[in-house]
Design an enzyme around this catalytic site. Structure first.
Site, PDB file in Angstrom:
ATOM      1  N   ASP A 145      52.410  23.513  -5.508  1.00  0.00           N
ATOM      2  CA  ASP A 145      53.812  23.175  -6.092  1.00  0.00           C
ATOM      3  C   ASP A 145      54.643  23.110  -4.705  1.00  0.00           C
ATOM      4  OD1 ASP A 145      56.508  23.068  -7.122  1.00  0.00           O
ATOM      5  OD2 ASP A 145      55.817  24.655  -8.661  1.00  0.00           O
ATOM      6  N   HIS A 147      58.003   5.100  15.431  1.00  0.00           N
ATOM      7  CA  HIS A 147      58.125   4.890  13.784  1.00  0.00           C
ATOM      8  C   HIS A 147      58.003   3.568  13.393  1.00  0.00           C
ATOM      9  CE1 HIS A 147      59.300   6.639   9.845  1.00  0.00           C
ATOM     10  NE2 HIS A 147      60.030   5.449   9.973  1.00  0.00           N
ATOM     11  N   GLU A 166      55.081   8.353   3.467  1.00  0.00           N
ATOM     12  CA  GLU A 166      55.756   7.978   4.672  1.00  0.00           C
ATOM     13  C   GLU A 166      54.787   7.689   5.873  1.00  0.00           C
ATOM     14  OE1 GLU A 166      59.020  10.477   5.627  1.00  0.00           O
ATOM     15  OE2 GLU A 166      59.265   9.694   7.627  1.00  0.00           O
ATOM     16  N   LYS A 171      63.676  18.851   7.344  1.00  0.00           N
ATOM     17  CA  LYS A 171      63.016  17.868   6.682  1.00  0.00           C
ATOM     18  C   LYS A 171      61.680  17.154   7.320  1.00  0.00           C
ATOM     19  CE  LYS A 171      62.396  13.249   5.498  1.00  0.00           C
ATOM     20  NZ  LYS A 171      61.234  12.497   5.678  1.00  0.00           N
TER      21      LYS A 171
HETATM   22  C1  MEV Z   1      61.728  11.679   9.420  1.00  0.00           C
HETATM   23  O1  MEV Z   1      60.885  11.615   8.325  1.00  0.00           O
HETATM   24  C2  MEV Z   1      61.960  12.952  10.191  1.00  0.00           C
HETATM   25  C3  MEV Z   1      62.493  13.188  11.358  1.00  0.00           C
HETATM   26  O2  MEV Z   1      63.928  12.722  11.177  1.00  0.00           O
HETATM   27  C4  MEV Z   1      62.464  14.365  11.725  1.00  0.00           C
HETATM   28  C5  MEV Z   1      63.360  14.902  12.679  1.00  0.00           C
HETATM   29  O3  MEV Z   1      64.524  14.313  13.099  1.00  0.00           O
HETATM   30  O4  MEV Z   1      63.004  15.962  13.477  1.00  0.00           O
HETATM   31  C6  MEV Z   1      62.169  12.234  12.589  1.00  0.00           C
END
Ligand code: MEV
Length: 440
Positions: free
Chosen positions: A296, A393, A85, A280
């Site tokens: 792992d 991003h 990513e 995430k």
């Molecule tokens: C994207 O891979 C991860 C985010 O969505 C994490 C977050 O919202 O804190 C940017």
């Protein structure tokens, strides 16, 4: 429909590819060429990769990046990260740079206990079972000695075995709940071998235990397996600084920034939809280092998310507060990692990643990985509460879009320059590319 295949695992690699390409792809020759393009030209290295798993047809690359300038307990680190990513490596690097002159990251391993269980059914008197268990405890340990000998010598091994009555959850269900110290090994094979031996001993001894009735003697072992839930294999990583040093955003004052960060964490604590995405993001940082170091990541993911839900509601893994003019931001997570065994000696890039990290012990790696998670979360949440995530991003994602559009090196250079001062979206990139092409 293609007929089921017989004896596929016995086919040679070439036969597997031919069968697959002929039966499941529209252009078998192209498929074969594509798969071959990803083979390593070093036959020995390729064979090593082929033998990691079964039915291997080619390699599947993940980019390996590095994030420099991580000051962890006053020591500088470069953190290797394997992830597909865009923007994750840039985000953690930015966080590392921000915290470098502000004392860096402070970390501490809280505990290192691993868990495994023998799940079994016992139909009879629970008190008699407890008496039986008390009697066989030393035998369980003794029978497992050939497996635990080396680990014992190094100061690890089986630390505790308890009998758990789970009959309120499922009739006749009990566990041998076993705790382990596996030192620098993740310990999955060690734990599972010990558990299978415990199960054998349990069955054998139950058949010999005179106070048991015939029904009680017939203990039914259902399974013996480690648990990836390791709430007592915990690490903490933290950053803190005076609020007025939070000069991260031109858009908001340090005071407002601190308040927004704390608010964002409060939201992730109470709102599961947000907590999942919040965590995430943390796992973006964590998994990338876990993968780069040959650990792992599925085990880590499972354990971390279970920990996030340990109090009955899925919640944030990070915490933030402002107290006496100081902003603190920290993470506490369970991480069962290894720096010996598994892929660590086998995969040349894993070996390199561990070398870059200064050949860490498992405890040191736990701390580094926790830092990567915290750094990623700090970067993501600070963008979210200031500019929004898309600005940064999409800038990082621009190269992927340009590659999709088929831009050449010169065109990419011009378009990257153009988007230094323009907002990146997929359609804006396509339009700018079209315009450039028309000019050429
Ligand atoms: C994207 O891979 C991860 C985010 O969505 C994490 C977050 O919202 O804190 C940017």
């Amino acid at each position: 429909m293609t007929a089921p295949v017989e004896g596929f695992s016995k086919f040679t690699k070439a036969e597997k590819i031919t069968w697959l390409a002929n039966n499941y792809t529209s252009n078998p020759e192209e498929t074969k060429k594509l798969l071959k393009r990803y083979w390593n030209s070093d036959a020995q290295l390729q064979q090593l990769h082929d033998e990691f798993i079964e039915n291997t047809i080619t390699n599947y690359y993940l980019p390996l990046g590095v994030a420099p300038n991580f000051l962890i307990n006053d020591q500088l680190h470069v953190i290797p990260m394997a992830i597909e990513e865009s923007s994750v490596v840039a985000a953690v690097s930015k966080a590392a740079k921000f915290w470098l002159p502000r004392g860096g990251f402070k970390t501490k391993v809280i505990s290192t206990e691993k868990i495994g269980q023998v799940h079994f059914m016992f139909r009879g008197d629970p008190k008699k079972l407890q008496g039986f268990f008390d009697k066989i405890q030393p035998i369980l340990i003794k029978d497992a000695a050939p497996i635990t000998k080396n680990m014992d010598k190094r100061g690890g091994g089986v630390t505790k075995i308890t009998l758990r009555d789970c009959t309120n959850d499922l009739p006749n269900y009990y566990q041998l709940h076993c705790c382990f110290e596996t030192l620098d090994a993740m310990g999955a094979n060690f734990i599972n071998s010990c558990l299978e031996q415990f199960a054998t001993t349990l069955k054998r001894e139950s058949q010999r235990y005179e106070p048991f009735t015939e029904t009680e003697k017939a203990i039914e072992v259902v399974m013996s397996i480690l648990s990836n839930y390791v709430p007592n294999c915990l690490v903490k990583a933290e950053v803190s600084c005076p609020v007025d040093q939070l000069t991260l955003s031109k858009k908001v004052t340090p005071q407002v920034f601190a308040e927004k960060m704390v608010r964002a964490i409060q939201i992730a604590k109470v709102a599961p939809y947000r907590a999942v995405t919040h965590n995430k993001g943390i796992m973006n940082g964590i998994d990338a280092v876990v993968i780069a170091t040959g650990n792992d990541f599925r085990a880590v993911e499972a354990g971390v998310h279970a920990y996030a839900a340990k109090d009955g509601q899925y919640t944030s893994l990070t915490h933030a507060k402002v107290a006496a003019g100081t902003f603190s931001f920290w993470i506490e997570i369970p991480l069962a990692l290894g720096t010996v065994g598994g892929l660590t000696k086998l995969h040349p890039l894993v070996k390199l990643a561990l070398e870059i990290l200064g050949k860490p012990s498992a405890k040191e790696l736990m701390q580094i990985v926790a830092v990567a998670g915290l750094a990623q979360n700090f970067a993501a949440v600070s963008s979210l509460v200031t500019t929004g995530i898309q600005e940064g991003h999409m800038k990082m994602h621009l190269m992927n879009i340009l590659n999709q559009l088929g831009a050449n090196a010169e065109e990419k250079k011009k378009l990257v320059a153009h988007f230094k001062t323009n907002t990146v979206t997929h359609s804006a990139a396509a339009a700018a590319f079209e315009k450039l092409k028309n000019k050429e």
